[in-house]
Design a protein around this motif. Structure first.
Motif, PDB file in Angstrom:
ATOM      1  N   LEU A  75      -0.881   8.063  -5.146  1.00  0.00           N
ATOM      2  CA  LEU A  75      -0.595   7.121  -4.061  1.00  0.00           C
ATOM      3  C   LEU A  75      -0.197   5.772  -4.642  1.00  0.00           C
ATOM      4  O   LEU A  75      -0.753   5.349  -5.660  1.00  0.00           O
ATOM      5  N   GLU A 123      -1.115  -0.022  -3.194  1.00  0.00           N
ATOM      6  CA  GLU A 123      -1.535  -0.625  -1.918  1.00  0.00           C
ATOM      7  C   GLU A 123      -2.146   0.412  -0.984  1.00  0.00           C
ATOM      8  O   GLU A 123      -3.095   0.122  -0.232  1.00  0.00           O
ATOM      9  N   LEU A 124      -1.640   1.652  -1.038  1.00  0.00           N
ATOM     10  CA  LEU A 124      -2.223   2.714  -0.217  1.00  0.00           C
ATOM     11  C   LEU A 124      -3.550   3.190  -0.798  1.00  0.00           C
ATOM     12  O   LEU A 124      -4.455   3.577  -0.047  1.00  0.00           O
ATOM     13  N   HIS A 128       0.836   8.262   6.859  1.00  0.00           N
ATOM     14  CA  HIS A 128       1.835   7.814   5.877  1.00  0.00           C
ATOM     15  C   HIS A 128       2.694   8.992   5.416  1.00  0.00           C
ATOM     16  O   HIS A 128       3.065   9.086   4.245  1.00  0.00           O
TER      17      HIS A 128
END
Length: 363
Positions: free
Chosen positions: A40, A43-44, A269
């Protein structure tokens, strides 16, 4: 006086089995297990960590599991009249199907070479397993499949779409005829779409367009190849009445709150994972082209995130790759049709470049 051995209580066929082997990948470029190679974005990662930190891990899984089922139903655009259930990976769903369909005289049928868990679930549940060889170019042998269906009338027939380890999609017209044949005696057909993010077709479109012809079909997917192999979350959909019965076998809390929250986060997402899948598909074509240019090397067509390739000496090539820090899967001993074959997971662009160079050097 001899002391009784507690091992006598373990079934003899289980004692003679080998446990599922996982290769040690420490310090290696890991391209042996069809995982999504992309982590990922930072930021995720931070956002997911915050989400998971707020989860009530002191409580059993509750309504959040229903939220996930609804999110998956929206994600796949669940056809009318169908229901969806969750598993701790597809492996649990395969076990539950064998358990639920263990009626007198039951058996399971699948093409070979194929996913090992189909046969293993049969053995563990005490069901007969009937394997039907693919053709030399890894296509379904329609005549042999139809003959086996008529002879054994299996309770469950597995069709992986695309197949593991051969990575190809089989002829839809042939599959339709096999489904109809199984339906003629009430047999279930399970379409296993583990590699759906990398495939150009899905049987879900067929179910949506022809529900009556697929009334005996269950479709199984996993979020492992989507990008969540560590989360262990599979799902199965099909006619409500069928899914309702199999769902009764599911342990009450088979999906943890952390797994469910991870999966919900990933679906929110989905565009990030879709972009990763697009990169993997592009890299797959680059990898196949590079393999085809190597003397004595034969890559097979792929609709998955892996490429099956035949080399002059599979063990030598496998060891050569490993010595150069690249771990792949040597499938050459799994089935006679796979002689001198390796299964290469499609990695990141850098990993694939390393694998291509390492294989060239190993040849």
């Amino acid at each position: 006086m001899t002391t009784p051995n507690p091992l006598q209580n373990i079934r003899q066929d289980i004692q003679s089995m080998h446990a599922y082997a996982i290769q040690d990948s420490t310090g290696m470029v890991k391209l042996d297990a069809m995982e999504n190679p992309f982590a990922l974005p930072p930021e995720l990662q931070a956002a997911l960590g915050e989400r998971l930190g707020a989860v009530a891990v002191n409580r059993y899984p509750g309504a959040r599991i229903e939220d996930l089922k609804q999110a998956l139903a929206r994600y796949v655009n669940l056809p009318e009249g169908c229901a969806l259930m969750l598993g701790n990976g597809s492996d649990e769903l395969i076990s539950l199907l064998a358990m639920g369909c263990d009626v007198p005289g039951a058996s399971i049928l699948a093409p070979l070479p194929g996913f090992v868990m189909y046969a293993m679930s049969s053995q563990l549940q005490g069901l007969a397993f009937h394997g039907v060889q693919l053709t030399a170019d890894f296509e379904l042998d329609e005549d042999a499949m139809l003959a086996a269906l008529r002879q054994h009338q299996p309770t469950i027939t597995y069709i992986a779409y695309p197949n593991n380890p051969t990575a190809n999609l089989w002829d839809a017209c042939v599959i339709r005829r096999l489904i109809a044949e199984a339906g003629s005696f009430g047999g279930l057909v399970v379409m296993d779409e583990a590699y759906q993010p990398f495939s150009s077709r899905s049987w879900l479109d067929e179910i949506r367009a022809h529900p009556a012809a697929n009334a005996n079909v269950l479709l199984m997917r996993t979020l492992s190849k989507f990008g969540l192999a560590g989360v262990r979350l599979g799902y199965m959909l099909g006619p409500q009445a069928l899914v309702h019965e199999i769902d009764k076998l599911r342990p009450p809390y088979n999906v943890s709150v952390l797994n469910a929250e991870c999966a919900l986060f990933a679906l929110e997402h989905a565009d990030v994972f879709a972009q990763q899948a697009a990169t993997i598909r592009a890299e797959r074509e680059r990898l196949i082209a590079a393999l085809a240019a190597m003397p004595g090397v034969q890559p097979f067509p792929s609709q998955a995130n892996m490429v099956l390739v035949r080399v002059p000496d599979a063990q030598k090539a496998f060891e050569g790759l490993k010595a150069r820090g690249v771990l792949v899967k040597n499938v050459s001993k799994m089935h006679p049709l796979l002689g001198n074959c390796l299964r290469l997971t499609v990695g990141t662009p850098d990993e694939n470049t390393q694998m291509i160079a390492a294989l060239q050097a190993s040849l």
